[in-house]
Enzyme design. Structure first.
Site, short mmCIF file in Angstrom:
data_model
loop_
_atom_site.label_atom_id
_atom_site.label_comp_id
_atom_site.label_asym_id
_atom_site.label_seq_id
_atom_site.Cartn_x
_atom_site.Cartn_y
_atom_site.Cartn_z
N TYR A 32 0.83 -1.20 0.00
CA TYR A 32 0.00 0.00 0.00
C TYR A 32 0.86 1.25 0.00
O TYR A 32 2.07 1.21 0.24
CB TYR A 32 -0.94 0.01 1.21
CG TYR A 32 -0.30 0.39 2.53
CD1 TYR A 32 -0.49 1.66 3.07
CD2 TYR A 32 0.50 -0.50 3.23
CE1 TYR A 32 0.09 2.04 4.27
CE2 TYR A 32 1.08 -0.14 4.44
CZ TYR A 32 0.87 1.12 4.96
OH TYR A 32 1.46 1.48 6.15
N ARG A 51 8.10 3.95 -5.04
CA ARG A 51 8.23 2.99 -3.94
C ARG A 51 7.21 1.87 -4.08
O ARG A 51 7.50 0.70 -3.78
CB ARG A 51 8.07 3.69 -2.58
CG ARG A 51 8.29 2.73 -1.41
CD ARG A 51 8.33 3.46 -0.08
NE ARG A 51 7.04 4.09 0.23
CZ ARG A 51 6.82 4.82 1.32
NH1 ARG A 51 7.80 5.02 2.20
NH2 ARG A 51 5.64 5.37 1.54
N ARG A 100 -8.49 -20.56 -0.91
CA ARG A 100 -7.33 -20.25 -0.07
C ARG A 100 -6.22 -21.27 -0.32
O ARG A 100 -6.46 -22.47 -0.28
CB ARG A 100 -7.73 -20.27 1.41
CG ARG A 100 -6.61 -19.90 2.37
CD ARG A 100 -7.11 -19.93 3.81
NE ARG A 100 -6.07 -19.53 4.75
CZ ARG A 100 -5.17 -20.35 5.29
NH1 ARG A 100 -5.18 -21.64 4.97
NH2 ARG A 100 -4.27 -19.90 6.15
N LYS A 150 6.60 -2.01 1.81
CA LYS A 150 5.44 -1.40 2.48
C LYS A 150 4.22 -2.31 2.33
O LYS A 150 3.34 -2.09 1.49
CB LYS A 150 5.16 0.00 1.94
CG LYS A 150 4.27 0.85 2.84
CD LYS A 150 4.22 2.28 2.35
CE LYS A 150 3.27 3.13 3.18
NZ LYS A 150 3.76 3.39 4.55
N GLU A 182 12.44 2.44 14.02
CA GLU A 182 11.54 3.50 13.55
C GLU A 182 10.30 3.55 14.42
O GLU A 182 10.15 2.75 15.34
CB GLU A 182 11.14 3.25 12.09
CG GLU A 182 10.50 1.89 11.85
CD GLU A 182 10.38 1.55 10.37
OE1 GLU A 182 10.43 2.47 9.52
OE2 GLU A 182 10.20 0.35 10.05
N LEU A 206 11.42 1.24 6.86
CA LEU A 206 10.78 1.67 5.63
C LEU A 206 11.57 2.84 5.04
O LEU A 206 12.00 3.73 5.77
CB LEU A 206 9.34 2.12 5.92
CG LEU A 206 8.54 2.53 4.68
CD1 LEU A 206 8.27 1.31 3.80
CD2 LEU A 206 7.24 3.20 5.08
#
Length: 286
Positions: A32, A51, A100, A150, A182, A206
């Site tokens: 995302y 990114r 699944r 991310k 972070e 990140l």
């Protein structure tokens, strides 16, 4: 009612649907980005797009068919939802194979899922927290080893924010092998003299889009930048501390694990960097 984007369609949010077999839902198999909107324009859009492409490549995930149209989609969502200040959330998952399975689905028969929606945040750049500063606690960093991607695996960062809330604070800084990695949703910094110290880029953190811009502006303003790990004890003895993220921009930190920095008020370096970042980013917004 918000208009959202799902796999090529602009829909009322109440009509938006994604399969229960989508791997983002079942496996957190998705990535995302969040892009801020100020004055109806997108902040650092190209950095987020680049990114996003890197995240997809690192996970061997296909680009959705509309990848090259992402700027137009963002702009259309801003327009139809009347967003002056706010954010656009974008998520791409590996899609749904109809059941699944741990194994990745066949890319010939399974297409990625692309979802975007807006969040209206009037006065986003004028947050009272920027004037008062935020308080953080430290917690152990027990996330997986590829924090540079991310992904939507945000359970532990969410737990960290709740730990901070329970402690009467605003956020948590994560610590691994004695050093800060972070924040739960942001990059972390301390200031000593005219030197800004922040952890170097690696798989451990990140690669923040706001981080890159702020460090560039800091160097242009003749501030020294040192990219290395730092400890909580070192942070508590610093002149200032702050965080950066796409939605918080540059946010001063005034207390770490109960220890106040300075007199518990934001310092001049964080304030100056926030001012420069907002000025320059608004000028370059698309």
């Amino acid at each position: 009612m918000r208009t959202v984007y799902v796999n090529g369609e602009y829909l009322p949010e109440t009509e938006a649907k994604v399969s229960i077999f989508d791997r983002g839902f079942l496996m957190a198999d998705g990535v995302y980005e969040v892009t801020s909107v100020l004055g109806g324009k997108l902040i650092d859009f190209e950095g987020h797009r680049v990114r996003l492409e890197r995240s997809l490549n690192e996970l061997d995930m296909q680009k959705p068919a509309a990848f090259d149209d992402l700027l137009d989609i963002h702009r259309e969502l801003v327009r139809v939802n009347g967003i002056e200040d706010g954010m656009i959330y974008l998520q791409i998952t590996r899609g749904s194979a109809g059941d699944r399975d741990f194994a990745f689905p066949d890319t010939e028969t399974t297409t990625p899922t692309l979802v975007l929606f807006t969040q209206n945040k009037p006065g986003l750049a004028n947050s009272p927290a920027a004037k008062a500063g935020i308080k953080v606690i430290s917690i152990e960093d027990i996330r997986w080893g590829r924090r540079d991607i991310k992904t939507v695996q945000l359970l532990y960062p969410s737990m960290g924010k709740m730990m901070a809330k329970k402690a009467g604070c605003d956020d948590a800084w994560m610590v691994e092998d004695g050093a800060v990695t972070e924040g739960t949703s942001n990059n972390a910094y301390i200031v000593k003299g005219n030197r800004i110290i922040t952890r170097q880029l690696s798989h451990d953190i990140l690669h923040g889009i706001t981080r890159a811009a702020v460090l560039r502006f800091a160097r242009e303003a003749q501030m020294e930048v040192q990219e290395r790990p730092f400890t909580i004890a070192e942070a508590q003895e610093a002149d200032e501390a702050f965080i950066t993220s796409a939605s918080a921009f540059v946010m001063p930190v005034v207390e770490i694990d109960g220890v106040k920095l300075r007199d518990g008020t934001p310092g001049p370096v964080a304030a100056r960097l926030r001012e420069i970042y907002l000025d320059e980013s608004i000028k370059a917004a698309v």
